[in-house]
Design a protein around this motif. Structure first.
Motif, PDB file in Angstrom:
ATOM      1  N   PHE A   6      75.566 -44.793  58.234  1.00 32.75           N
ATOM      2  CA  PHE A   6      75.168 -45.259  56.585  1.00 32.75           C
ATOM      3  C   PHE A   6      75.413 -46.828  56.816  1.00 32.75           C
ATOM      4  O   PHE A   6      75.023 -47.969  56.324  1.00 32.75           O
ATOM      5  N   GLY A   7      76.841 -47.537  57.836  1.00 30.95           N
ATOM      6  CA  GLY A   7      77.220 -48.799  57.937  1.00 30.95           C
ATOM      7  C   GLY A   7      77.938 -49.126  56.356  1.00 30.95           C
ATOM      8  O   GLY A   7      78.833 -50.258  57.046  1.00 30.95           O
ATOM      9  N   VAL A   8      77.980 -48.790  55.378  1.00 28.69           N
ATOM     10  CA  VAL A   8      79.108 -49.210  54.473  1.00 28.69           C
ATOM     11  C   VAL A   8      79.712 -47.954  53.849  1.00 28.69           C
ATOM     12  O   VAL A   8      79.196 -46.675  54.180  1.00 28.69           O
ATOM     13  N   MET A  38      75.421 -54.440  47.256  1.00 29.93           N
ATOM     14  CA  MET A  38      76.613 -55.875  47.408  1.00 29.93           C
ATOM     15  C   MET A  38      77.156 -55.793  48.354  1.00 29.93           C
ATOM     16  O   MET A  38      77.509 -57.037  48.110  1.00 29.93           O
ATOM     17  N   ARG A  39      76.975 -55.704  49.540  1.00 30.63           N
ATOM     18  CA  ARG A  39      77.552 -56.685  51.331  1.00 30.63           C
ATOM     19  C   ARG A  39      76.537 -57.597  50.889  1.00 30.63           C
ATOM     20  O   ARG A  39      77.100 -58.447  51.528  1.00 30.63           O
ATOM     21  N   ILE A  61      79.421 -45.287  44.355  1.00 30.80           N
ATOM     22  CA  ILE A  61      78.920 -46.312  44.749  1.00 30.80           C
ATOM     23  C   ILE A  61      78.102 -46.205  45.872  1.00 30.80           C
ATOM     24  O   ILE A  61      79.154 -46.327  46.608  1.00 30.80           O
ATOM     25  N   PRO A  62      77.415 -45.553  45.953  1.00 25.29           N
ATOM     26  CA  PRO A  62      76.960 -45.032  47.319  1.00 25.29           C
ATOM     27  C   PRO A  62      76.197 -45.773  48.888  1.00 25.29           C
ATOM     28  O   PRO A  62      76.499 -46.932  48.104  1.00 25.29           O
ATOM     29  N   PHE A  69      83.877 -37.441  54.119  1.00 23.07           N
ATOM     30  CA  PHE A  69      83.443 -38.235  53.895  1.00 23.07           C
ATOM     31  C   PHE A  69      84.090 -39.428  54.927  1.00 23.07           C
ATOM     32  O   PHE A  69      83.764 -39.504  55.539  1.00 23.07           O
ATOM     33  N   GLY A  70      84.588 -40.313  53.930  1.00 26.60           N
ATOM     34  CA  GLY A  70      85.579 -41.376  55.189  1.00 26.60           C
ATOM     35  C   GLY A  70      84.820 -42.354  55.877  1.00 26.60           C
ATOM     36  O   GLY A  70      83.557 -42.702  55.943  1.00 26.60           O
TER      37      GLY A  70
END
Length: 441
Positions: A95-97, A52-53, A44-45, A87-88
């Motif tokens: 990107f906020g998520v 989803m949020r 889920i990029p 990443f992490g």
């Protein structure tokens, strides 16, 4: 307003949730006799996570999945590491998520439970025989008719709704690739007592081996208790079906000359599914009357940049947002007798679905082309071009912080950082200015 959604996959469920959150009645028609989803891993990029949020389920997905901490690319023959991309928190900051990895069945279950909680009505074992664009109305096998204000075809690459809408004029395009997919227990790999394999199992990250005409993807799911493996290669088989049980020995032979660590992982796979990878030509339209398509029904993509499901849930959420904005305007008009509209409610629904198509076509087309480009980059033959690619990969990154090339992160921001719901709200207001409301008299 009542929306009928054909198909209870990820895109269809996202659309159902988005519509329900806007106060719209939803019926989902699914031909399977019960809720089910293919048992494989999925990424889920951030653009999918942002949706989803907005739909209120991201925290539940995070409980079921995990944040990707790194992505590594390796050489196919000796396993030499070309690049480990951090990443992490870097992804979250940019990107906020975060970027998630999760079992597809868990992803599906979270969306299904939320849809049921919100009051979506489901009809299982509902096979569509025909769709009438005026009305609109869905006719099921056995003669039952289900009518509403909107019909959404979310029924995948073999879409019945699409074939009815376009008159069976569109044929699938075979891409020439297939995917072996497997999920298996961590203990099967730990039994090897191999330090390199154990180290991979302990990572919360995605590892890819890149080679001529092929590549592989490996990552953990379900708290690392299971591992997901996808092996992508040329399709040299003539099976009629697009999905079937794969020959485990055939799969292993396909990677007999690859990195020893990967071969050890493959040796532990107990069974595998084989999927033909297909595309569609660019469709002349996604909507007709009050019927529209979403996801793989109108823009399937190769699984080479983790965007197939993300684009489908973007579609679904955007449809829900646009229809919700339209319904809110009509509610306002009903309360103010001094206002009227230039067109009927049904005509405005048709126009809003055309707006949806206009908003989405350019973005999804770019995503499809991006996956095709990745295929070329991942599957390069040994030689000068491959050496140039390997050199560039060493300096590429998804975030500005990790990208020394600038171009890689710029491209990623176009996909991962774009807020499609904010865009749709702005474009709806532009649309509404020419459609509603107007002063009566």
């Amino acid at each position: 307003m009542k929306v009928i959604i054909v198909g209870a996959g990820l895109g269809g469920l996202a659309c159902a949730i988005a519509c329900c959150r806007e106060g719209i009645d939803v019926v989902v028609l699914e031909k399977s006799p019960e809720a089910q989803e293919a048992g494989a891993g999925i990424q889920i990029p951030p653009n999918g996570g942002r949706i989803m949020r907005e739909l209120g389920v991201f925290s539940k997905l995070l409980e079921k999945g995990a944040k990707v901490q790194e992505v590594e690319f390796r050489r196919y023959d000796d396993g030499h590491s070309l690049r480990i991309m951090p990443f992490g928190d870097d992804i979250t900051h940019e990107f906020g998520v975060p970027w998630l990895i999760i079992h597809r069945a868990d992803y599906h279950q979270v969306l299904l439970e939320e849809a049921i909680r919100l009051g979506v009505k489901f009809q299982w074992g509902a096979t569509v025989e025909n769709v009438l664009t005026d009305g609109p109305e869905v006719i099921l096998a056995g003669g039952e008719r289900v009518s509403g204000d909107v019909v959404i075809g979310a029924d995948g690459i073999g879409s019945t709704v699409r074939n009815i809408l376009l008159g069976d004029t569109v044929s699938l395009i075979e891409t020439g690739d297939l995917a072996y997919r497997a999920v298996f227990k961590r203990e099967q790999l730990e039994a090897l007592n191999d330090d390199k394999v154990t180290e991979l199992c302990q990572r919360v990250g995605v590892t890819s081996w890149l080679g001529p005409d092929k590549h592989t993807i490996f990552y953990p799911v379900r708290d690392g208790e299971e591992l997901n493996l996808v092996l992508l290669r040329p399709d040299t088989f003539n099976q009629a079906s697009h999905r079937e049980k794969g020959d485990i020995y055939e799969m292993r032979e396909s990677y007999a000359d690859w990195d020893e660590t990967l071969r050890k992982i493959i040796s532990c796979v107990p069974s595998v599914d084989k999927w033909k990878l297909s595309n569609l030509p660019e469709l002349p339209l996604w909507s007709k009357g009050a019927v529209a398509l979403l996801g793989d029904a109108c823009h399937p993509t190769l699984p080479y940049q983790a965007q197939g499901a993300a684009m489908a849930v973007e579609d679904g959420a955007l449809i829900g947002k646009l229809l919700g904005l339209l319904q809110a305007r009509f509610t306002k008009l009903e309360k103010d007798p001094s206002l009227s509209t230039n067109e009927s409610t049904q005509n405005n629904i048709v126009s809003v679905l055309e707006l949806y198509e206009h908003i989405r076509k350019k973005r999804t087309s770019r995503s499809v082309q991006g996956a095709i480009m990745n295929r070329k980059l991942f599957h390069m033959q040994d030689g000068l071009l491959r050496r140039i690619r390997d050199f560039l990969v060493r300096y590429a990154g998804v975030t500005r912080k990790s990208d020394w090339t600038w171009l890689s992160s710029f491209r990623q921001r176009q996909t991962l950082g774009h807020d499609v719901l904010e865009e749709s709200t702005k474009l709806f207001e532009v649309w509404a200015a020419t459609h509603l409301p107007v002063k009566s008299g």
